[in-house]
Write a protein that holds these residues in place. Structure first.
Motif, short mmCIF file in Angstrom:
data_model
loop_
_atom_site.label_atom_id
_atom_site.label_comp_id
_atom_site.label_asym_id
_atom_site.label_seq_id
_atom_site.Cartn_x
_atom_site.Cartn_y
_atom_site.Cartn_z
N ASN A 20 -4.59 -3.06 -0.92
CA ASN A 20 -3.40 -3.59 -0.16
C ASN A 20 -1.63 -2.92 -1.15
N VAL A 21 -2.54 -2.01 -1.98
CA VAL A 21 -1.74 -0.68 -2.63
C VAL A 21 -1.82 0.24 -3.17
N GLY A 22 -1.17 0.90 -3.59
CA GLY A 22 -2.06 1.86 -4.21
C GLY A 22 -2.82 2.67 -4.09
N ILE A 23 -3.88 3.49 -5.16
CA ILE A 23 -4.85 4.27 -4.62
C ILE A 23 -5.75 3.67 -3.49
N GLY A 24 -6.61 1.98 -3.32
CA GLY A 24 -7.15 1.51 -2.72
C GLY A 24 -6.84 1.63 -1.71
N ARG A 25 -5.44 1.49 -1.34
CA ARG A 25 -4.55 1.12 0.55
C ARG A 25 -5.16 3.17 0.60
N VAL A 26 -4.83 4.01 0.07
CA VAL A 26 -4.96 5.32 1.00
C VAL A 26 -6.02 5.21 0.78
N THR A 27 -7.10 5.21 -0.27
CA THR A 27 -8.77 4.88 0.54
C THR A 27 -9.52 3.97 1.04
N ALA A 28 -8.07 3.42 1.92
CA ALA A 28 -9.22 2.25 3.02
C ALA A 28 -8.49 2.73 4.75
N LEU A 29 -7.34 2.95 4.27
CA LEU A 29 -7.12 4.56 5.57
C LEU A 29 -7.67 5.10 6.13
N ARG A 30 -8.35 6.55 4.91
CA ARG A 30 -8.42 7.15 5.15
C ARG A 30 -10.86 6.94 5.33
N LEU A 31 -11.10 6.27 4.65
CA LEU A 31 -12.55 5.81 5.26
C LEU A 31 -12.26 5.44 6.84
N ALA A 32 -11.12 4.87 6.98
CA ALA A 32 -11.68 4.07 8.03
C ALA A 32 -10.78 5.26 9.42
N GLU A 33 -10.19 5.81 8.64
CA GLU A 33 -10.17 7.43 9.64
C GLU A 33 -10.88 8.28 9.98
N VAL A 34 -12.26 8.07 9.03
CA VAL A 34 -13.22 8.96 9.71
C VAL A 34 -14.56 7.73 9.95
N GLY A 35 -14.26 6.96 9.55
CA GLY A 35 -15.16 6.19 11.49
C GLY A 35 -15.29 4.23 10.44
N PHE A 36 -14.76 4.04 9.51
CA PHE A 36 -15.55 3.25 8.77
C PHE A 36 -14.97 1.97 9.38
N THR A 37 -15.56 0.92 9.47
CA THR A 37 -15.04 -0.42 9.20
C THR A 37 -14.86 -1.21 7.83
N VAL A 38 -13.91 -1.37 7.28
CA VAL A 38 -13.25 -1.40 5.85
C VAL A 38 -12.99 -3.21 5.92
N PHE A 39 -13.79 -3.38 4.91
CA PHE A 39 -13.60 -5.07 4.21
C PHE A 39 -12.20 -4.55 3.47
N LEU A 40 -10.94 -5.28 3.40
CA LEU A 40 -10.28 -5.41 2.12
C LEU A 40 -10.31 -6.38 1.47
N ALA A 41 -10.79 -6.42 0.04
CA ALA A 41 -10.76 -7.63 -0.44
C ALA A 41 -9.80 -7.66 -1.52
N GLY A 42 -9.14 -8.43 -1.70
CA GLY A 42 -7.51 -8.39 -2.44
C GLY A 42 -7.20 -10.47 -2.93
N ARG A 43 -5.96 -9.82 -3.65
CA ARG A 43 -5.50 -11.42 -4.08
C ARG A 43 -4.45 -12.20 -2.89
N SER A 44 -4.17 -11.16 -1.76
CA SER A 44 -3.34 -11.66 -0.78
C SER A 44 -3.44 -11.29 0.12
N ALA A 45 -3.47 -12.31 1.09
CA ALA A 45 -3.77 -12.08 2.55
C ALA A 45 -2.87 -11.54 2.96
#
Ligand code: NAP
Length: 288
Positions: A20-45
């Motif tokens: 939802n923030v920080g390094i993980g947020r950028v990682t999720a964005l970039r992975l989605a941009e190259v084609g991945f479907t991403v599941f973001l696991a965290g404490r706050s929907a």
């Protein structure tokens, strides 16, 4: 590392903790941009939804990012998170153990020292529960965001302290031990997964301007700034390198600045890694 859009990642699935923030947020964005479907696991929907919206806007598709509830300081929540993902019967090509905290003190719901419980034991259990799916989805990868802070744990592991409340004033000693555990875990996981087509990577992202420092006492923060903080975008580069580019036959190694780096002597101790693995297994099984 600058991953360009690559259709070979279309249909591939990643699960990332703390996105939802920080390094993980950028990682999720970039992975989605190259084609991945991403599941973001965290404490706050609610706080994760902003990143999910950002991803859907970037990839121009409404079904490429999903939220999974996960509180790493409660092993029951880790089990529920894995169960929710497994119930979807999706493959899993990439697990990124990214979430982490520094300087928060106390114990997890099951009584483990806070940093160890969140940064290592929660991710240890999550990985165990997803291993069969990772193997069935091979080639697959497990990337664990560790830290150069593991160098602080030069005296090794005080096993009793791992089941007590945080003792140091700033919590940084315990943070160092938890990050040592990340590296030992990733190295032993590579042995367990040898020949399975699932490779593992641990890494230091750099010293990055994120919320991870929120619990660190204010008087220590200028020291961090003196070291030249990276942006979260820069801080995600080594994670992305390990996720997308590092050779599969480098499994079990530790990376810094998108290159293999030799971690501390103790982080290379294969016996300690096995001991930590077996002890972690016992702890998560005892809690069931
Ligand atoms: N920033 C650095 O300089 C640096 C240096 C070395 C290593 N690292 C490592 O990099 C990783 C990412 O950190 P970051 O710098 O991006 O920090 P961040 O912005 O604070 O992000 C940390 C993430 O972990 C999540 N998290 C914390 N405790 C959790 C818990 N109990 N259960 C579930 N999720 C939890 C946070 O969720 P909430 O938003 O809900 O709190 C957040 O999503 C961490 O493993 C950290 O140790 C960072």
């Amino acid at each position: 590392m600058n991953p360009s859009v690559n259709s070979s990642y279309q249909g591939r699935v990643a699960l990332i903790t703390g996105a939802n923030v920080g390094i993980g947020r950028v990682t999720a964005l970039r992975l989605a941009e190259v084609g991945f479907t991403v599941f973001l696991a965290g404490r706050s929907a609610q706080r994760t939804q902003a990143v999910i919206d950002e991803i859907h806007a970037a990839v121009k598709s409404p079904d490429r990012a999903f939220y999974l509830p996960l509180q790493l300081d409660d092993l029951n929540s880790v089990r529920a998170c894995a169960a929710q993902f497994l119930a979807l019967e999706r493959p899993l090509h990439l697990l990124i153990n990214n979430a982490g905290m520094a300087g928060d003190k106390g114990q997890t719901r099951q009584g483990f020292e806070k940093a160890f419980g969140v940064n290592h034991l929660g991710h240890f259990l999550l990985t165990q529960l997803l291993l069969d799916t990772l193997k069935a989805s091979a080639p697959a990868r497990v990337v664990t965001v560790a830290s150069r802070a593991h160098l602080m744990a030069y005296q090794g592991v005080d096993w009793q302290a791992l089941q007590q409340t945080t003792r140091s004033l700033t919590g940084t000693v315990e943070y160092g031990v938890s990050k040592l555990a990340n590296i030992l875990f990733s190295a032993h996981l590579a042995k367990v997964l040898a020949g399975s087509g699932v490779s593992t990577y641990a890494l230091h992202p750099g010293v990055v301007d994120t919320e991870v420092w929120r619990e660190v006492p204010r008087f220590l923060r200028p020291l961090l700034r003196l070291r030249g903080l990276l942006t979260p975008e820069e801080g995600a580069q080594t994670t992305l390198y390990c996720a997308l580019q590092a050779p599969a036959n480098e499994s079990g190694l530790y990376y810094d600045k998108c290159r293999v780096k030799t971690p501390s002597r103790i982080a290379q101790d294969a016996e300690l890694a096995e001991q930590l693995w077996n002890q972690s297994l016992q702890w998560v099984k005892a809690d069931q």
